[in-house]
Scaffold this motif. Structure first.
Motif, mmCIF file in Angstrom:
data_model
loop_
_atom_site.group_PDB
_atom_site.id
_atom_site.type_symbol
_atom_site.label_atom_id
_atom_site.label_comp_id
_atom_site.label_asym_id
_atom_site.label_seq_id
_atom_site.Cartn_x
_atom_site.Cartn_y
_atom_site.Cartn_z
ATOM 1 N N GLU A 74 7.070 5.924 4.219
ATOM 2 C CA GLU A 74 8.069 4.547 4.544
ATOM 3 C C GLU A 74 7.119 3.290 4.819
ATOM 4 N N PRO A 75 7.598 2.281 3.880
ATOM 5 C CA PRO A 75 6.787 0.982 3.903
ATOM 6 C C PRO A 75 6.997 0.636 5.330
ATOM 7 N N THR A 76 8.115 0.597 6.016
ATOM 8 C CA THR A 76 8.062 0.213 7.355
ATOM 9 C C THR A 76 7.026 0.280 8.141
ATOM 10 N N TRP A 77 6.605 1.785 8.400
ATOM 11 C CA TRP A 77 5.647 2.303 8.908
ATOM 12 C C TRP A 77 4.328 1.637 8.958
ATOM 13 N N PHE A 78 4.040 1.750 7.424
ATOM 14 C CA PHE A 78 2.845 0.972 6.902
ATOM 15 C C PHE A 78 2.565 -0.429 7.371
ATOM 16 N N SER A 79 3.845 -1.129 7.052
ATOM 17 C CA SER A 79 4.027 -2.665 7.789
ATOM 18 C C SER A 79 3.582 -2.780 9.184
ATOM 19 N N LEU A 80 4.156 -1.835 10.121
ATOM 20 C CA LEU A 80 3.838 -2.019 11.339
ATOM 21 C C LEU A 80 2.465 -1.537 11.696
ATOM 22 N N VAL A 81 1.937 -0.506 10.997
ATOM 23 C CA VAL A 81 0.508 -0.259 11.399
ATOM 24 C C VAL A 81 -0.370 -1.030 11.123
ATOM 25 N N PHE A 139 0.851 -1.008 0.044
ATOM 26 C CA PHE A 139 -0.044 0.001 -0.026
ATOM 27 C C PHE A 139 0.784 1.204 -0.014
ATOM 28 N N ALA A 140 2.030 1.217 0.503
ATOM 29 C CA ALA A 140 3.021 2.291 0.849
ATOM 30 C C ALA A 140 3.527 2.839 -0.561
ATOM 31 N N PHE A 141 3.900 1.453 -1.283
ATOM 32 C CA PHE A 141 4.411 1.679 -2.689
ATOM 33 C C PHE A 141 3.395 2.147 -3.523
ATOM 34 N N ILE A 169 2.250 0.091 -10.244
ATOM 35 C CA ILE A 169 3.695 -0.317 -9.720
ATOM 36 C C ILE A 169 4.237 -1.805 -10.222
ATOM 37 N N ALA A 170 3.647 -2.233 -11.260
ATOM 38 C CA ALA A 170 3.955 -3.329 -11.948
ATOM 39 C C ALA A 170 5.520 -3.596 -12.229
ATOM 40 N N GLN A 171 6.125 -2.276 -12.679
ATOM 41 C CA GLN A 171 7.610 -2.298 -12.683
ATOM 42 C C GLN A 171 8.479 -2.622 -11.456
ATOM 43 N N LEU A 185 0.547 3.909 -3.060
ATOM 44 C CA LEU A 185 0.481 5.631 -2.568
ATOM 45 C C LEU A 185 1.842 6.421 -3.077
ATOM 46 N N GLY A 186 3.010 5.928 -3.020
ATOM 47 C CA GLY A 186 4.206 6.336 -3.515
ATOM 48 C C GLY A 186 3.943 6.662 -5.025
ATOM 49 N N ALA A 187 3.566 5.478 -5.645
ATOM 50 C CA ALA A 187 3.273 5.726 -7.203
ATOM 51 C C ALA A 187 2.336 6.607 -7.685
ATOM 52 N N VAL A 188 1.244 6.705 -6.787
ATOM 53 C CA VAL A 188 0.090 7.559 -7.167
ATOM 54 C C VAL A 188 0.727 9.241 -6.907
ATOM 55 N N GLU A 189 1.664 9.424 -5.925
ATOM 56 C CA GLU A 189 2.342 10.647 -5.763
ATOM 57 C C GLU A 189 3.534 10.773 -6.578
ATOM 58 N N GLY A 190 3.841 9.801 -7.506
ATOM 59 C CA GLY A 190 4.752 10.057 -8.528
ATOM 60 C C GLY A 190 6.319 9.850 -8.015
#
Lengths: 251, 291
Positions: B80-87, B57-59, B131-133, B61-66
């Motif tokens: 940061e994916p770590t935070w998303f993962s922990l939450v 999900f973090a990735f 985020i396929a790439q 969102l990052g892709a949506v934000e470019g």
């Protein structure tokens, strides 16, 4: 003095289980809660102990605080695969006296061993719980409840799956503990034979018949009331100093 | 060069992954005793998968934000994916701590639902054209590979492990009581939901961070196999814990070494080595059944 009182209490999970009821646990008495399987006894017990909110009515604590409770759960609800010794289990009774963070002290261990000795199974302290017989396991749970230094001892179906001799021995043990520790007792059971000669007050419960009635044991151990509760013929007789209940065929 | 000499010569390459594996083996070996005894082994798999949803999900969102995830310092702290993962893992742990009010929904059904929905979400997000790439890289971050472990992940795993162990050190007697006999614990005023939540959160944090460090398969295996192996051969709580931690550590270290020498997949080799510890218990079981 009352330890806990329910006033015009409507109990149940969202929908009322029984008509509004009044029930008091009095100091020094033994209250037997009697009813067939699925009658609502456990719901009543949870409401009495404050574990289940009342739909309406009041739960009163005349001492201004809840009484210290020693609880003996149904034995078959416990998982026997835990690698615990008898002493480990009895020490759990001390957990609430210590509060969080603190570890069991030498005093707690001594109190747990003393409770085991009092029940007559002091030699089992270091044995794994899974290696115990059903009767021994039941005694361990009673020892744990005593180690909790209770004012009120609550036993949930303690004699189910016991033969009559073992049932009587267990009830005699509880009676002895009651006198030694000046306890009040609540005994929940579906076994009619456990109540006469043990309980001083009896509550008859059956949600399917919309029945709740409480009173002195001599008044409640009545063939007509018990026939209504169990839907079978019941005879009550006096044998020596014991009251004996015999259940017959369907009414 | 002999197998060991070759292995030793390459220590600069394996030091970090070995530390991560051993740390994961030790702490999960400990937590696994509670996981197995509470009959919630699939909680570990579900938490791995759900923390993966957080990463994916973090990735996304990052892709949506470019944002280019490979550009150094490009990912803002909040993404940061770590935070998303922990939450995500902690939210799931909180849900798993609730007692279902519905008689037909057993706790394992809720865990199963969490696992199924999370698996589907990870697949859906990873296969999203946005985020396929990055899917391969994201997959590595999601489920680790136990071969290359950045030092930052070792620090994260060490911090998560210390936090989890601190919780257990402080509240060991309560955690055992509410896990073994929640009914009596409630009656005696020991807050069952509070301690179950604490137990599940501690497990979730370690599983979430551990999955990213050493991979989903070893994390699941370290949570189940060492504890199961220890429980089959002892009847004392403390000895169970000591044995389970030891089995986890040895499985990680020997598994890593064997995978290096024999050029086998690292995570899978660790799991195979861990499985060896089940043999004494199985032999004991067979003997007992043969009588």
């Amino acid at each position: 003095m009352d330890l806990i009182r329910l006033e015009r209490a409507v109990i149940g999970y969202r929908t009322p289980l029984l008509p509004p009821l009044d029930l008091a646990v009095r100091s020094g008495t033994t209250l037997g809660v009697l009813g067939p399987n699925g009658a609502g006894k456990t719901t009543l017990l949870k409401s009495l102990l404050g574990l289940l909110p009342l739909i309406s009515g009041r739960r009163v604590l005349p001492m201004g605080r809840p009484p210290r409770v020693g609880y003996v759960p149904q034995r078959d609800r416990l998982d026997m695969s835990w690698p615990l010794t008898v002493l480990d289990v009895v020490l759990m009774g001390r957990a609430h006296l210590l509060g969080p963070v603190k570890r069991y002290s030498a005093k707690d261990r001594a109190a747990a061993r003393e409770a085991l000795s009092e029940i007559g199974i002091g030699d089992l302290a270091d044995r794994p719980v899974h290696a115990l017989s059903g009767g021994q396991h039941q005694k361990v749970l009673i020892a744990r409840a005593i180690a909790a230094e209770p004012e009120l001892l609550v036993l949930d179906e303690p004699t189910s799956s016991m033969d009559p001799a073992a049932e009587r021995m267990l009830l005699d043990l509880v009676e002895r503990l009651k006198n030694a520790h000046r306890l009040s007792i609540v005994l929940v059971t579906h076994q009619l034979t456990a109540i006469p000669g043990f309980a001083t007050e009896v509550a008859l419960v059956d949600k399917d018949r919309d029945l709740f009635e409480v009173g002195p044991a001599e008044k409640m151990i009545d063939p007509h009331k018990l026939e209504l509760l169990y839907g079978r013929e019941v005879r009550v007789a006096q044998v020596g100093d014991r009251t004996v209940v015999v259940i017959g065929g369907p009414r | 060069m002999s197998g060991f000499a070759d292995f030793w010569a390459g220590r600069d390459l394996w030091r970090e992954p070995m530390i991560a594996g051993v740390l994961a083996g030790a702490v999960l070996g400990y937590l696994g005793v509670f996981v197995v005894l509470k009959r919630m082994v699939f909680v570990s798999a579900a938490l791995s998968e759900i923390s993966g949803v957080g990463v994916a999900f973090a990735f996304y969102l990052g892709a949506v934000e470019g944002i280019d995830p490979h550009a150094h310092g490009a990912i803002p702290l909040l993404l940061e994916p770590t935070w998303f993962s922990l939450v995500f893992a902690c939210l799931a742990a909180a849900v798993f701590s609730l007692r279902p009010g519905h008689r037909k929904l057993a706790p394992e059904t809720i865990v199963g639902l969490g696992y199924i929905i999370a698996s589907a979400l990870v697949l859906a997000i990873l296969n999203s054209p946005r985020i396929a790439q990055e899917a391969h890289a994201v997959g590595d971050i999601l489920f680790g590979n136990a071969v290359v472990v950045p030092r930052s992940q070792i620090y994260a795993l060490a911090a998560a492990s210390l936090a989890a162990l601190a919780v257990h050190l402080l509240f060991f007697k309560e955690l055992v009581f509410v896990s073994y006999d929640p009914e009596t614990a409630v009656v005696q005023g020991v807050g069952v939901f509070r301690y179950e939540l604490l137990l599940n959160l501690a497990t979730a944090v370690v599983i979430s961070v551990g999955t990213r460090a050493v991979g989903a398969l070893p994390v699941f295996a370290f949570t189940v196999i060492p504890a199961a192996a220890a429980l089959m051969i002892t009847e004392r709580m403390r000895l169970t814990i000591v044995l389970s931690v030891t089995f986890g550590v040895v499985a990680a270290a020997v598994g890593y070494y064997a995978s290096w020498v024999e050029q086998l997949p690292t995570g899978a080799t660790m799991v195979v080595v861990a499985s060896m510890f089940l043999v004494p218990g199985l032999v004991r079981l067979l003997r007992r059944n043969a009588v």
